[in-house]
Structures are given as structure tokens and as C-alpha cells.
Design a protein around this motif. Sequence first.
Motif, PDB file in Angstrom:
ATOM      1  N   TYR A  33       0.874  -1.178   0.000  1.00 17.07           N
ATOM      2  CA  TYR A  33       0.000   0.000   0.000  1.00 17.07           C
ATOM      3  C   TYR A  33       0.905   1.219   0.000  1.00 17.07           C
ATOM      4  CZ  TYR A  33      -3.807   3.190   1.181  1.00 17.07           C
ATOM      5  OH  TYR A  33      -4.727   4.215   1.168  1.00 17.07           O
ATOM      6  N   TYR A  34       0.824   1.976  -1.088  1.00 20.48           N
ATOM      7  CA  TYR A  34       1.728   3.115  -1.286  1.00 20.48           C
ATOM      8  C   TYR A  34       0.959   4.395  -0.969  1.00 20.48           C
ATOM      9  CZ  TYR A  34       5.550   5.657  -3.788  1.00 20.48           C
ATOM     10  OH  TYR A  34       6.609   6.467  -4.137  1.00 20.48           O
ATOM     11  N   ALA A  35       1.335   5.018   0.140  1.00 20.96           N
ATOM     12  CA  ALA A  35       0.658   6.238   0.594  1.00 20.96           C
ATOM     13  C   ALA A  35       1.612   7.415   0.412  1.00 20.96           C
ATOM     14  CB  ALA A  35       0.266   6.107   2.061  1.00 20.96           C
ATOM     15  N   LEU A  36       1.189   8.389  -0.370  1.00 17.47           N
ATOM     16  CA  LEU A  36       2.122   9.439  -0.771  1.00 17.47           C
ATOM     17  C   LEU A  36       1.597  10.823  -0.427  1.00 17.47           C
ATOM     18  CD1 LEU A  36       4.771   9.962  -2.541  1.00 17.47           C
ATOM     19  CD2 LEU A  36       3.215  10.223  -4.473  1.00 17.47           C
ATOM     20  N   PHE A  37       2.477  11.628   0.172  1.00 16.31           N
ATOM     21  CA  PHE A  37       2.135  13.048   0.281  1.00 16.31           C
ATOM     22  C   PHE A  37       3.106  13.840  -0.588  1.00 16.31           C
ATOM     23  CE2 PHE A  37       4.557  12.136   4.314  1.00 16.31           C
ATOM     24  CZ  PHE A  37       5.701  12.877   4.054  1.00 16.31           C
ATOM     25  N   MET A  38       2.731  15.044  -0.945  1.00 12.06           N
ATOM     26  CA  MET A  38       3.577  15.859  -1.818  1.00 12.06           C
ATOM     27  C   MET A  38       4.829  16.279  -1.068  1.00 12.06           C
ATOM     28  SD  MET A  38       0.768  18.217  -3.777  1.00 12.06           S
ATOM     29  CE  MET A  38      -0.380  17.466  -4.955  1.00 12.06           C
ATOM     30  N   PHE A  39       5.970  15.840  -1.580  1.00 15.44           N
ATOM     31  CA  PHE A  39       7.213  16.171  -0.856  1.00 15.44           C
ATOM     32  C   PHE A  39       7.433  17.683  -0.863  1.00 15.44           C
ATOM     33  CE2 PHE A  39      10.710  15.408  -4.375  1.00 15.44           C
ATOM     34  CZ  PHE A  39       9.931  16.015  -5.327  1.00 15.44           C
ATOM     35  N   PRO A  40       7.957  18.173   0.274  1.00 16.20           N
ATOM     36  CA  PRO A  40       7.993  19.636   0.442  1.00 16.20           C
ATOM     37  C   PRO A  40       9.159  20.314  -0.291  1.00 16.20           C
ATOM     38  CG  PRO A  40       8.849  18.567   2.398  1.00 16.20           C
ATOM     39  CD  PRO A  40       8.403  17.460   1.487  1.00 16.20           C
ATOM     40  N   TYR A  41       8.957  21.603  -0.571  1.00 19.57           N
ATOM     41  CA  TYR A  41      10.073  22.477  -0.941  1.00 19.57           C
ATOM     42  C   TYR A  41      10.701  22.909   0.387  1.00 19.57           C
ATOM     43  CZ  TYR A  41       6.933  23.783  -4.938  1.00 19.57           C
ATOM     44  OH  TYR A  41       6.084  23.820  -6.016  1.00 19.57           O
ATOM     45  N   PRO A  42      11.935  22.600   0.637  1.00 19.58           N
ATOM     46  CA  PRO A  42      12.510  23.039   1.932  1.00 19.58           C
ATOM     47  C   PRO A  42      12.931  24.503   1.860  1.00 19.58           C
ATOM     48  CG  PRO A  42      14.037  21.597   0.760  1.00 19.58           C
ATOM     49  CD  PRO A  42      12.855  21.769  -0.143  1.00 19.58           C
ATOM     50  N   SER A  43      12.039  25.350   1.370  1.00 22.71           N
ATOM     51  CA  SER A  43      12.384  26.745   1.137  1.00 22.71           C
ATOM     52  C   SER A  43      11.839  27.640   2.228  1.00 22.71           C
ATOM     53  CB  SER A  43      11.832  27.180  -0.215  1.00 22.71           C
ATOM     54  OG  SER A  43      10.445  26.968  -0.247  1.00 22.71           O
ATOM     55  N   ALA A  44      11.969  27.157   3.445  1.00 23.17           N
ATOM     56  CA  ALA A  44      11.585  27.932   4.619  1.00 23.17           C
ATOM     57  C   ALA A  44      12.319  27.255   5.763  1.00 23.17           C
ATOM     58  CB  ALA A  44      10.082  27.867   4.843  1.00 23.17           C
ATOM     59  N   GLU A  45      12.296  27.879   6.921  1.00 21.87           N
ATOM     60  CA  GLU A  45      13.072  27.284   8.014  1.00 21.87           C
ATOM     61  C   GLU A  45      12.451  26.004   8.545  1.00 21.87           C
ATOM     62  OE1 GLU A  45      16.096  28.122   8.640  1.00 21.87           O
ATOM     63  OE2 GLU A  45      16.028  29.856   7.304  1.00 21.87           O
ATOM     64  N   GLY A  46      11.155  25.874   8.394  1.00 18.54           N
ATOM     65  CA  GLY A  46      10.544  24.657   8.916  1.00 18.54           C
ATOM     66  C   GLY A  46       9.181  24.400   8.302  1.00 18.54           C
ATOM     67  N   LEU A  47       8.516  23.406   8.838  1.00 19.06           N
ATOM     68  CA  LEU A  47       7.242  22.941   8.292  1.00 19.06           C
ATOM     69  C   LEU A  47       6.136  23.973   8.416  1.00 19.06           C
ATOM     70  CD1 LEU A  47       6.690  19.327   9.616  1.00 19.06           C
ATOM     71  CD2 LEU A  47       6.662  20.081   7.233  1.00 19.06           C
ATOM     72  N   HIS A  48       5.335  24.014   7.400  1.00 17.42           N
ATOM     73  CA  HIS A  48       4.174  24.876   7.367  1.00 17.42           C
ATOM     74  C   HIS A  48       2.960  24.039   7.775  1.00 17.42           C
ATOM     75  CE1 HIS A  48       0.821  26.836   5.277  1.00 17.42           C
ATOM     76  NE2 HIS A  48       1.520  27.947   5.445  1.00 17.42           N
TER      77      HIS A  48
END
Length: 807
Positions: A33-48
Motif C-alpha cells: 500500500y503506497y501512501a504518498l504526500f507531496m514532498f515539500p520544498y525546503p524553502s523555509a526554516e521549517g514545516l508549514h
Amino acid sequence: MDYNHIEIESKWSQKWVKEKTFTPNLERAQNPYYALFMFPYPSAEGLHIGNFYAFTSIDVLAKYKKLKGFDVFEPMGFDAFGIHSENYALKIGEKPRQMLNRTEDNFRRQLKDSGIGCDWTREVNTTYPEYYKWNQWIFVQLFKKGLAFQKEALLNWCPDCKTVLADEQIENGECERCGTISEKKEMKQWFFKITSYAEKLLEGLQEMDWSEITKSAQKNWIGKSEGAIVKFEISDKKFKNKGFDFIDVFTTRPDTLFGATYFVLSPEHRFIEMILKDKDYQSNENYEKINSYVSESKRKSELERVESKQKTGVFTGIHVINPINNKKIPVWVADYVLMNYGTGAIMAVPAHDERDWEFAVKNNLPIVEVLKGGNVKKEAFIGDGEHINSNFLDGLDVKNGIKETIKWLEKNDKGKETINYRLRDWCISRQRYWGTPIPIIYCDKCGIVPVPEKDLPVLLPELEKDWEPAGDGKGPLAKVDSFINTKCPKCGEKAKRETDVMDNFLDSSWYFFRYLSCDNNNDIFDLNIGKKWLPVDIYIGGNEHAVLHLMYTRFITMFFKDLNLIDFNNPFKKFRANGMILKDGKKMSKSKGNVVNPEDYGNKIGYDALKSYLLFLGPLSDDKSFSDRGALGTRRWIEKIFRLEKKITDIKEEEDVTRIINETIKKLENSFSDYKYNTAVAQLMETTNFLNTKNEISRKTWIKFLALVAPFTPALAEELWEKSGKNESIFKSENWPKIENLKLLEKFNLIVQINGKVRDNLMVNYNILEQEALEKALCSPKIKKWVDDKNFKKVIFVKNKLINIVI
Ligand code: ANZ
Ligand code: ZN
């Protein structure tokens, strides 16, 4: 025994990573079962918080599937090349690589702390040569098939970011990144021929189980129009035979040809370009007007041109011949006609097209009615009707009129049936530093030569300085001699490299293939593992990617299929667009100071509380409003669960408990399948309250209950699971509870009597107990007429049959 979320959550998040709890065996998995989220742009200091919500929405599903016995793969990586990262690096005055080393560490740490169950052994990073080598490989494959090509094009140019932008990167005429109004610039660029997949991309939508809003955005973006190309001959001898004997128009309404009373060219049309350079025309009385009109409209954005209420335009002094009646009609230039749609020229039918009507009235051009049904002196008539003033079309309706006109055009070689798409080819060139170098070599003798596969990757040089965009239309690599100068792979002579880099939407169009084989240096991905795991089972992310990322992934997937790497066209079995997280009803922004930082809440109330609160806020697709009060409520729920543990004894599970657990299982399964996580959390809260009313809870109940809350509050569940004597992670085996004693889920018709006479029927749970049955009966309006809460003598209760109230 206070609930210490910092201690418990950090204990489990570390343990999961160390013990690889969420790392499946990709080769041997039985139940992938392949569960995927959109990988982030690390273009900020941390998670949004928005990303964090999408990740949480995948994670809760992944954990549920794991409890159900699936081998779940939930990978994570960084979409770290491209304008987002580069602009952030520019903003904070750091080199991209240096900046990313820090921000990526922070993203990784935050995600690990938060207990999102990623497989940390298979991280992908688009800026690593092991990855972007394959971007280049894809480019070369496309090039070999004629699907990567170079052309001179009028492009959107952001004067602030100093780069070319794809149509999709423009919102309301502005650069999606920095908000500057985009301009047009003519430049030679590399394109991918996504348009040759237009029909397939459109057709494929039909069977796809994707969010409807995403599918309809794609449909509009592809923008299929059926109609005809009609050829109009230039009547002025002077301007013929200069490559323009005829000018083509695209029309969806060839049936209105008898009503075409004038002709309009877009200001960028090549015919206009030609006449403006022509000696003869320069002495024409209209030359000055046309010349200044053309340069004026270049300064307008496309949106301005389309939406402008005031339709402007100028007469060229030239005429064309309407092929159907051989009438001479005037040629105008007007910027309501766009160059990059159809042919950039139209036949104007003012009687039946609103824009043409407005324009004709303003400029005193003739209006000829060719369809009955309206009053074309007052407004354009755009409905269906009977053709008039149209010779052999008279009497026909629109559909048949179109058919007959096309027949006539084709027979007389004046045009042909055509399908036109709004979709444009994908401009892949970026005049920037931070991206994948385009693997092309220019040789004076051999021309354009792709870099041979064995020489890939073409490495992006580490630049200490001058990596910023220069704004001269060339990428920073154009100044790096050691990069540019190379040998032609064909003849061995001195040659030069392409200095543009690729749009990072290529990077993100296939990363989910790479997750499966991130260590494979010989192939883009392992075909056998791909066969087992693909397509992706579920993908969740923002709908802002509907026409960019999600269209490109479909295109590249179709291309992979055509390369025989895979046998499917749709990369994601299911895609669901998640809604936005607002703060107290408003959009979050730094300037308003209402940004929710997931880490702050992780520290304050714990990630279990934060995640289950986000899920509790509403169905996946809705926009939701975050509030601190609400988040605290979820935190109290978690504490309540923690305290329930005191009540565990060796009693047998009571029937009403079995019943509510069964109902919870059912509710949760439903809410997972329709992405209404909010109802799942609400049900779990109710179940918690119910268990809290009990003095004792059986061990059996407890084990089931922990599995039910585990996807939502994983650290808490693991902690209590361990306390209950289990020594393996709750996520390690098939621990999702089964519905027991099915009868308990059933309902039946309880007969309600007063003094032995039937007065009502109530649908109630099977095995309902006397007290509950009486309460229900007393609430019924039909029964209330006879008794109130107290004035009855006795109650006769026959289990699973009737209740008789004696008054
Ligand atoms: C004559 C006509 C008569 C038209 C009529 C419409 C109604 P869609 O459906 O969006 O494909 N058109 C063609 N190219 C254009 C361009 N580059 N810029 C602006 N308008 C353009 O629209 C197709 C119609 O839009 C075409 O059919 C053309 O006007 C116009 F009663 O031709 B029609
Ligand atoms: Zn050569």
C-alpha cells in the motif's frame, strides 16, 4: 500519573525511527500500500501547517492500513531544486546548498518528532546528482522521440525573478512566486511536447478516482474545442505572395461564416510583423497607428486583454476575402485576440459573438444576422436557432450548420475540421542557477547533440559567487567557462553546453518512482519493484497543484508507459485535494502574525493532540479554521484516554461495550474510505466518554480501543499498548479489531405498548437493555401522549421484542 507528552512522544518517535517500524520490505511485501504526500520544498526554516495537515492526512490512513495488515510505504523527500529554494536563499543571503543543509535538517527533525510514519531509509533529494541524473535521462529520452525541442517563443517573463515562467506559474497576470506583473519576451527555449498527449490527458480523466475539482481544473486547462480552420485569402495584391497568400483562423462556429463581416489579427501575428517591416506598408496611412497600437498592447498582460471592457483595435487598411461568399472584409488588429490561442486570428461574427458585437458597434462595422432567434441590433444572439441569410445553410440548426459548412470547406479546399486545445507545450528552460543542467551540447559541425547516457549526469558546478540571476536573459552558468566548454560527443571537436537549467516541475513529476529505488544507479527505478508498488494507492496534496504538478506527473507517467517501463497511464489510483487551514477563519500570513507553527503546538500540547485536532476540524477537502481553544479540547481528550488505563481489570467485556466498539470500528472504516476524519475523531471521543462512565474496563476492550485510536494518537497508543504488557509495536502486526458478535450491530423493531395496546414501534439496537428501551419509549411523541416520566405503575420488558408500560 500525569500525561507527559514530551517524554512519551519523543520516546516513541525515536523508537520508530531506530526500529524502522515504518520501513517496509519493498521486495518481499505481500500486501503493498503506497501512501504518498507531496514532498515539500525546503524553502523555509521549517514545516508549514498546511503541509503538515496534508502529511497528517496521509499518515493517519497509512497507520490504519498498517494495522489492517498492509505493507505500507510512506516515503519522504525534498523538492529542493528550483525557484522556491533559490529565491529563499537569495532572500536570506545564503548559498542554496548551505541554506538547504540547514532547512532540510529542520524539516526532517520536525517530521520525525511529530511521529509521521515515514520510511526514513529511502529519502529522495532532487538536488543530488544521483537523482537529477535521471531528470537528464528523461530529457534525453524525450529528445530522442522528438518530444523535447527548441523554439523561439513569446514567453512570460518575470522582471523581478528574472526568469521565464510557464503559463501555469502565472496567476492573474502575476508571477505566482513574487507577485510581480509578468511581461512578454521573445526567447529561444526548450519545450516538452505535452500537447501531443492532450487528448490522452483529457480522456484519461474519465476513469480517474481523483477529486472532482482537480479533474475539472485539468479539463479546463486542456481546454478542448472542436471546430474548423478556415482559410481567408488576402485580397490586396501588394501584400500577397510574401508568405501570406492566406491567413488561417480557428473557429468553433464555422456555421456563422456568412455572418463574418470583418477579420481580426492579434498584435503579435506574424502577418502584422511582416507588414510593419514592409516598405510599401510604411507609406500606408495606417502604418503609424498600427505600429503604436502593437507596441502598446505588448505592455498589457494577457488577463488585462481578455477582461478589458473596452475592446480596442485599429484598421490595417488591408482586406481579406470571405471564402464562402467572396466578399471583401476589412482586417483589423485588436488585442482581444490572443496570439497563443488557435491561430492568433479570427473571423469576426458580430451578430453572434459578444466580443465581436461590442467591437463592431464601437467601430461601425456591419452586423449580419445569420441565425434567427434574437435581436442583433440590441445584442449578440448566441443561442441555437435556424440559419438565415446563409445560402445553403438556411433552415439548419447550429449542429447541422457546422457539419455542412465543414463539408463545404473541405470540398472546396478552404479549410478543414480541427480540434484546438488550450494546453500549451511545457517550457522547461530556466535562466537560473539552482536546477538540473539541460543535457545538451551545441557543436558547430553536428548541431544540437544530447549528452550520451553514459556521460550523465552533467553536474551542476558548485558556484561560490555569481550564482544569482543576472537579468540578461541568460542563466548564471553562461558565465562559467569550465562548465560551458566541452567536446562534441559525436565528432570530438570543441563544443559548448546549454547553460539553462530545467524547471523543477520535471523533478517532481516522477519522484514517486524514484522512492522505490533510490539507491539504484543503473536504472531510473527497479521495474519489478515498480510493478509491485505502482500506481500509488493514495496521494493527498493541495489543489493549487492541479494544473502544474499533477498534469506533469500524468504526462511523464504516460511517457514512461510509452517507453515500456510501466503498463499504466495514471500514476495515482486515488488523489484527494486537501482544504486549507485558516487561523480563526482567516488566511495565515506572517504580516498578520497568525501563523500556526506545528512545532510550537507539538511542544505545547503534543503532536498527537495537534494532529488529531487538525483531523477533527472537518472533512479532508474542506477549508478549516484552527483555534487554540479547540486544540486544547483535543489535548484534554488525550489525557482522558490516558487516565482510562486505571480502570482495566479482568472483567469480561460487557455487551454494551462490545456494541460501542463495533460501532466505532464501522464508523472509522467508513470515515477512512470517504476521508471524513472528523467523524472518526468525534466517534472516538464519544467512545472514550462512554468507557469513562464505566467503573471497570476489560483488557479485551482496552486492546481493541488502543488499536482504534492508534492512527490518530500513535505515541499515546504505543505507550499504553506497552503498558498493557505488549512488547512489540502496535503497528507491527494486524491489530485492527474485528467486529464481534455481528448481531450486536443489528437493529430491530421494538414494539411499545401502553397497557398491552400497541402504541408505537421503535428501531433500536439488538439486545437493548430495559433501562435504555424505556428511556427511548418515553421520548416518543406517541407515547408521551399517554405517560410522562413518572406516572406509570410498572414496566414489562421482553428482550428483543417489546416493552409494555402499565399506567
Ligand atoms: C467565429 C465565431 C462566431 C466564434 C461565433 C464564436 C462565436 P473556444 O470555445 O474558447 O475555443 N477565437 C479563436 N481564436 C481566438 C484568439 N486567439 N483570441 C480570441 N478569440 C479567439 O473559442 C473559440 C472561439 O473564440 C472561436 O470561434 C473564435 O471566435 C474565438 F458566433 O469564430 B469564433
Ligand atoms: Zn560535433
